[in-house]
Structure formats: structure tokens, C-alpha cells
Motif scaffolding. Sequence first.
Motif, short mmCIF file in Angstrom:
data_model
loop_
_atom_site.label_atom_id
_atom_site.label_comp_id
_atom_site.label_asym_id
_atom_site.label_seq_id
_atom_site.Cartn_x
_atom_site.Cartn_y
_atom_site.Cartn_z
N LYS A 1 18.67 8.72 16.79
CA LYS A 1 17.63 8.87 15.77
C LYS A 1 16.31 9.33 16.40
O LYS A 1 15.64 10.24 15.89
CB LYS A 1 17.41 7.55 15.04
N ILE A 2 15.94 8.71 17.52
CA ILE A 2 14.68 9.06 18.17
C ILE A 2 14.71 10.49 18.66
O ILE A 2 13.77 11.27 18.44
CB ILE A 2 14.40 8.09 19.34
N ALA A 3 15.80 10.87 19.34
CA ALA A 3 15.89 12.23 19.89
C ALA A 3 15.87 13.28 18.78
O ALA A 3 15.18 14.31 18.89
CB ALA A 3 17.16 12.37 20.73
N ALA A 4 16.62 13.04 17.69
CA ALA A 4 16.65 14.00 16.58
C ALA A 4 15.27 14.11 15.94
O ALA A 4 14.81 15.21 15.61
CB ALA A 4 17.69 13.57 15.55
N ALA A 5 14.60 12.96 15.78
CA ALA A 5 13.27 12.97 15.17
C ALA A 5 12.27 13.72 16.03
O ALA A 5 11.46 14.51 15.52
CB ALA A 5 12.79 11.53 14.94
N VAL A 6 12.32 13.49 17.33
CA VAL A 6 11.37 14.14 18.24
C VAL A 6 11.60 15.65 18.27
O VAL A 6 10.65 16.44 18.20
CB VAL A 6 11.49 13.54 19.66
N MET A 7 12.87 16.07 18.37
CA MET A 7 13.15 17.50 18.42
C MET A 7 12.80 18.20 17.11
O MET A 7 12.29 19.32 17.10
CB MET A 7 14.62 17.74 18.77
N MET A 8 13.05 17.53 16.00
CA MET A 8 12.66 18.08 14.70
C MET A 8 11.14 18.26 14.64
O MET A 8 10.63 19.28 14.16
CB MET A 8 13.13 17.16 13.57
N SER A 9 10.41 17.27 15.15
CA SER A 9 8.95 17.33 15.13
C SER A 9 8.43 18.44 16.03
O SER A 9 7.51 19.18 15.65
CB SER A 9 8.37 15.99 15.56
N PHE A 10 8.99 18.57 17.23
CA PHE A 10 8.57 19.64 18.13
C PHE A 10 8.81 21.00 17.49
O PHE A 10 7.96 21.90 17.56
CB PHE A 10 9.32 19.55 19.46
N GLY A 11 9.99 21.17 16.89
CA GLY A 11 10.29 22.44 16.24
C GLY A 11 9.37 22.72 15.08
O GLY A 11 8.91 23.84 14.89
N THR A 12 9.06 21.67 14.32
CA THR A 12 8.16 21.83 13.18
C THR A 12 6.78 22.25 13.65
O THR A 12 6.15 23.15 13.07
CB THR A 12 8.05 20.51 12.39
N TYR A 13 6.30 21.63 14.70
CA TYR A 13 4.96 21.96 15.18
C TYR A 13 4.89 23.37 15.77
O TYR A 13 3.85 24.01 15.76
CB TYR A 13 4.48 20.95 16.22
N ALA A 14 6.05 23.86 16.27
CA ALA A 14 6.07 25.24 16.77
C ALA A 14 5.82 26.22 15.63
O ALA A 14 5.27 27.31 15.84
CB ALA A 14 7.42 25.54 17.44
N GLY A 15 6.22 25.82 14.42
CA GLY A 15 5.89 26.63 13.23
C GLY A 15 6.84 27.80 13.04
O GLY A 15 7.39 28.35 13.98
N GLY A 16 7.03 28.16 11.79
CA GLY A 16 7.88 29.30 11.44
C GLY A 16 7.08 30.28 10.59
O GLY A 16 7.27 30.38 9.39
N TRP A 17 6.17 31.00 11.23
CA TRP A 17 5.20 31.81 10.48
C TRP A 17 5.83 32.91 9.67
O TRP A 17 5.35 33.25 8.59
CB TRP A 17 4.16 32.38 11.44
N ARG A 18 6.92 33.49 10.17
CA ARG A 18 7.55 34.58 9.42
C ARG A 18 8.07 34.08 8.08
O ARG A 18 7.86 34.71 7.04
CB ARG A 18 8.72 35.17 10.24
#
Length: 331
Positions: free
Chosen positions: A218-235
Amino acid sequence: MGTFALVVTIGVAFFFTYTNGFHDSANAIATSISTRALTPKAALLMSALMNMAGAFLGSGVAQTVSKGLIATPTGSKGMTILFAALIGAITWNLVTWYFGLPSSSSHALFGGLVGAALAGSSTVHWNGVLDKIVIPMVLSPVVGLIVGYLAMVAILWLFRRANPRKTKRGFRAAQTVSAAGMALGHGLQDAQKTMGVVVMALTIAGVQRGSGIPIWVKIAAAVMMSFGTYAGGWRVMRTLGRRIIDLEPPQGFAAETTSATILYLTSYIFTAPISTTHLITASIMGVGATKRPKAVRWGVAKNIVLGWIITMPAAAAVAALMFVVVNFAVG
């Protein structure tokens, strides 16, 4: 070899979560940024934190993914199936992100699982695929479109005599809450899908019995999801925030609130893994149609829907090919 394959598969699963985060970050915050309710940096930070929180709020969707779609494969072939499924999903995520197409990371994963399972002669629970994937895939955008339209009609009626400038300012502030709710729902849905795959990998390797989700997963999935979210998907964000309709704060609030509500209901009542991308896109279309039907750029919408239709078969094809390649290489 078994331990190495397990570590690699889990690593690829968490990388898929990262791509899911930056691909789908637009789901929660595109409307808030386009209406200037939030600055891009503040919106991304808020979305990352709420996605992380949402990952801890339930496990029903994860259990649906780990048990309801394909028979849990065994041995090295089983690990190859999971690895190939994840590669298929990641490939489709990157392709659609590059073209700015808001496709579903969830359905890319499901398509990958089915395609790899078929290539590996593993059992596919077609009833589960129909009940948990196909029917929600068709129904959730329709519900989002209708409820988004009705929610916007209700807002227009309730505030018909209000000062337009004050109303926009109020809804701009309210979007902070609705965007947070959408991000929380995204974490609740999408992080759990990766958790389900990791549980399958642990079961195949004999490390775990049962469908419980270890806290470190749970922790690893949450952290990776957060990192990816913060990277942003501008397109993708530009497509959702500006190309479908020109959003204003009341419309953004209506679309986000509609989507968040449906996400919570499907997660807790039906434990169905639905697509947050399909849901928010359809909600935006429904909200926009209250202006007038031509306010929605239906040509853009048509391309998005075509992307939805081909997501599962495209990811399945890549996953099946990857299974054949890896199975040949290790065999």
C-alpha cells in the motif's frame, strides 16, 4: 531466478503506477487549472497528497483485480504473464500520453492482463471481465454524462439570480474541495489496481497466501502514484481542460463533484474498477452540453471515445506479443 523475476515484476508494477499517476493527474486537476481555481504547482501538490491518501482507503478494487479477472497463474509462466501484462499497459500509457489522449490506464492494465493470459494459455474469467470491466466501462461514462448535465442544470437554476461575478468567485474556491475529492477518488481506484497485481505476483512466488494487501505494498503504490501525479501530465491536461469545452468555475465544480461521487460509490458499493479518465471526460461533456450542444467540441470527444474503444485490445496485443518474446527468451 524466481526471486529475481518477482522483484522485476513488482518493480515494473510500481513503474506502471508511476505512469498511471502522470498520465491521469489531469483527471483530478485539469478543470481546476483551466478555470484558474488553483495554480498548476498547488494543484499538482494537492493531487499528489490526496492520491496518496486515497490509496489507503479501501481494498475491494484490489481484490477484484487480483481474483476476478484471470485465474492466478503459477510458476515462471505466471510471472511472465504478469510482466507482459504490465509492459502492455505501460506501452499504451506512454503512447496515449505522447499524443495527449486521455485514455484509461485501468483498461490498459486489464487489456494487458487478458492478452498476456490468453497468450500464456491461462484461464480468463470472462464473466468477471464482462461484469467488472466491460459493463462499468460502458455505463460509467453514460452515468457521468447524464449526472454531470443534471448537476450543472441544478447549479444554473439555484444560482439563476445570483451575481455572476460573485458566483464564479465562490465556485472557484469550491473547486479546491471538489478537485481534492476527485484526487482522493483517483487514489482509491487506481492505486488499488496495482496493489492487486502485486498481490498476484506475491502469490505466484509463494511469498503470500490469501488476498490481503501487505502494508508495504500500500505504501509503495501510494508513493509511486503520488510521484507520478506530481510529475504531471500536461499533454493530457490540455485536452481535458481546454480542448473539449471552455470551462468556467461552476462547470469545473459540477464535473469534479459528479466524478468524485461516482468513484466513491463504485469503489465501496460495487468494488468495480472503473476508469477515472472515462468518468471525468464524460462529466465534462455533460456539463458543457448545458451551454448548448455545440459548446462541446464533439470532434475531439469522438477521438477520445475511439481511444477508449481501442485501449483494451491494443494493450492486450502488446502484452501477448511481449509474453511470446519473454517466454521464448527464458525458455
